[in-house]
Design an enzyme around this catalytic site. Structure first.
Site, PDB file in Angstrom:
ATOM      1  N   TYR A 228       0.816  -1.217   0.000  1.00  0.00           N
ATOM      2  CA  TYR A 228       0.000   0.000   0.000  1.00  0.00           C
ATOM      3  C   TYR A 228       0.853   1.272   0.000  1.00  0.00           C
ATOM      4  O   TYR A 228       0.347   2.364  -0.235  1.00  0.00           O
ATOM      5  CB  TYR A 228      -0.974   0.013   1.185  1.00  0.00           C
ATOM      6  CG  TYR A 228      -2.034  -1.075   1.125  1.00  0.00           C
ATOM      7  CD1 TYR A 228      -2.080  -1.977   0.070  1.00  0.00           C
ATOM      8  CD2 TYR A 228      -2.991  -1.200   2.124  1.00  0.00           C
ATOM      9  CE1 TYR A 228      -3.028  -2.974   0.006  1.00  0.00           C
ATOM     10  CE2 TYR A 228      -3.955  -2.197   2.069  1.00  0.00           C
ATOM     11  CZ  TYR A 228      -3.964  -3.088   1.007  1.00  0.00           C
ATOM     12  OH  TYR A 228      -4.914  -4.081   0.950  1.00  0.00           O
TER      13      TYR A 228
ATOM     14  N   ASP B 233      -5.184  -6.543   5.925  1.00  0.00           N
ATOM     15  CA  ASP B 233      -6.395  -5.834   5.509  1.00  0.00           C
ATOM     16  C   ASP B 233      -7.500  -6.862   5.225  1.00  0.00           C
ATOM     17  O   ASP B 233      -8.639  -6.748   5.691  1.00  0.00           O
ATOM     18  CB  ASP B 233      -6.065  -5.028   4.235  1.00  0.00           C
ATOM     19  CG  ASP B 233      -7.160  -4.076   3.838  1.00  0.00           C
ATOM     20  OD1 ASP B 233      -8.122  -3.935   4.606  1.00  0.00           O
ATOM     21  OD2 ASP B 233      -7.057  -3.477   2.748  1.00  0.00           O
TER      22      ASP B 233
END
Ligand code: NAD
Length: 356
Positions: free
Chosen positions: A142, A247
């Site tokens: 990310y 996540d």
């Protein structure tokens, strides 16, 4: 003790649920003789409306000079058409970065009273679920190099997974420290059979494990982990993993415990400063209607006492009060079922304060 708490209500149901969390904090203060100095700061859509940016510098400074931060939620349809970096949600990444919060803790606990909300088979749910997902929050894919280019088959895009030894070491240590306060078991989740970054990740986790001989460590590839979470959730204690795997797996773990309105989270860094928030969003569909479940935010406050202030008794008192109210069959709309008593946000907050 005295604590300075930064309150970031944000948008939608954020202010609704934060109000209840503050009630609970005050009740804990009375019972255990702590005093709190609360200061509210702007964040998210409301900050865009009032000062033209989702994360004003005063908010960052206010958080950095506080002992802890409690956030409601940000976002809503009103700001959906803004470019990505100007949207309310951009404030969340900004806060994590500016406050140096690299560890995200998401407990997934199946409350006895809510066992029916678990989508797993009763024989699996009946064994109980109490998992702490420790997700790396500021590295990996990310945050890695990304881009687009022209390749032999036309346009291509890439994202990069990159972890430094230091980044892995500190998140592994967080996981082992937490395991020491729990059932002393860590499951490391990676993809070391394929990814070089995972091979480094695993080798560092093994190194850190040497400092925690009492903690049992095992390793799962992420694809297998996602299956085992459904098959034998009761066998997990602390699960540590990368930003992207975390996540996905933390959402899976929370789903098996029922409503989104029940799930707290903590984001921690090097010092004691942490940010505590429910995992749900701003729920614009029920904002300001006294319908939101405040329990996720109230349980986030319990985490704050445990992880930022090292006050286990206060944390447990809040968790027990929530359990007591659920066992007394009180429910907000999101967790309502037959034979239960439906209550609103404020009443749920009052009941938990009474139970304290
Ligand atoms: P959401 O979590 O806000 O809502 C999903 C559904 O769950 C809705 O039906 C909502 O009513 C319900 N719900 C959520 N929290 C609840 C609670 N405490 N009590 C009862 N019901 C609850 O997710 P969404 O609808 O995808 O997103 C709405 C907005 O929130 C978007 O702008 C999104 O970007 C933002 N968001 C913010 C955060 C955050 O601030 N951390 C997280 C996720 C989404």
């Amino acid at each position: 003790m005295e604590f300075r708490i930064a309150l970031l209500p944000g948008d939608g149901i954020g202010p609704d649920v934060l109000e209840q969390a503050v009630k609970v904090l005050k009740a804990i203060g009375n019972r255990y003789n702590h005093s709190f100095q609360f200061t509210e700061y702007l964040v998210g859509g409301v900050a865009i409306d009032q000062v033209g940016q989702p994360l004003p510098p005063e908010t960052i400074d206010g958080c950095l000079t506080s002992d802890s931060v409690i956030l409601g939620a940000v976002g809503g349809p009103k700001w959906d058409d803004l470019p990505g970096d100007q949207r309310p949600e951009a404030a969340l990444l900004g806060l994590r970065g500016k406050l140096g919060l690299y560890a995200n803790l998401r407990p997934a606990v199946l409350h006895n009273a809510l066992r029916d909300a678990c989508p797993l088979r009763p024989d699996i749910a009946s064994k109980g679920i109490d998992i702490m997902v420790v997700r790396e929050l500021t590295g990996g894919m990310y945050f890695g190099d990304r881009g687009r280019r022209q390749g032999p088959m036309g346009q291509e895009a890439w994202d990069t997974e990159c972890y430094s030894v230091e980044e892995v070491e500190r998140i592994a240590r967080t996981a082992f420290e937490i395991a020491m306060k729990r059932k002393k078991k860590v499951t490391n989740v990676d993809k070391a059979n394929v990814l070089e970054s995972s091979r480094l990740w695993r080798s560092i986790v093994l190194e850190v494990a040497k400092d925690y001989p009492e903690v049992e460590l095992d390793h799962l590839y992420v694809d297998n982990a996602s299956m085992q979470l459904i098959r034998i959730p009761h066998e997990f204690d602390v699960l540590v993993t990368t930003n992207m795997f975390g996540d996905i797996l933390s959402d899976e773990a929370s789903m098996i415990t029922g409503s989104i309105g029940m799930l707290p989270s903590a984001s921690l860094g090097k010092g004691k400063l942490g940010m505590y928030e429910p995992i749900h969003g701003s729920a614009p569909d029920i904002a300001g209607q006294d319908k939101a479940n405040p329990i996720a935010t109230i349980l986030s406050v319990a985490m704050m006492f445990r992880y930022s202030f090292d006050l286990e008794e206060e944390a447990t008192a809040i968790e027990n009060a929530v359990t007591k109210v659920l066992e007394a069959r009180y429910r907000t709309g999101d967790i309502m079922s037959e034979g239960m008593t439906l209550v609103g946000t404020k009443k749920m907050g009052d009941l938990i304060v009474e139970a304290l």
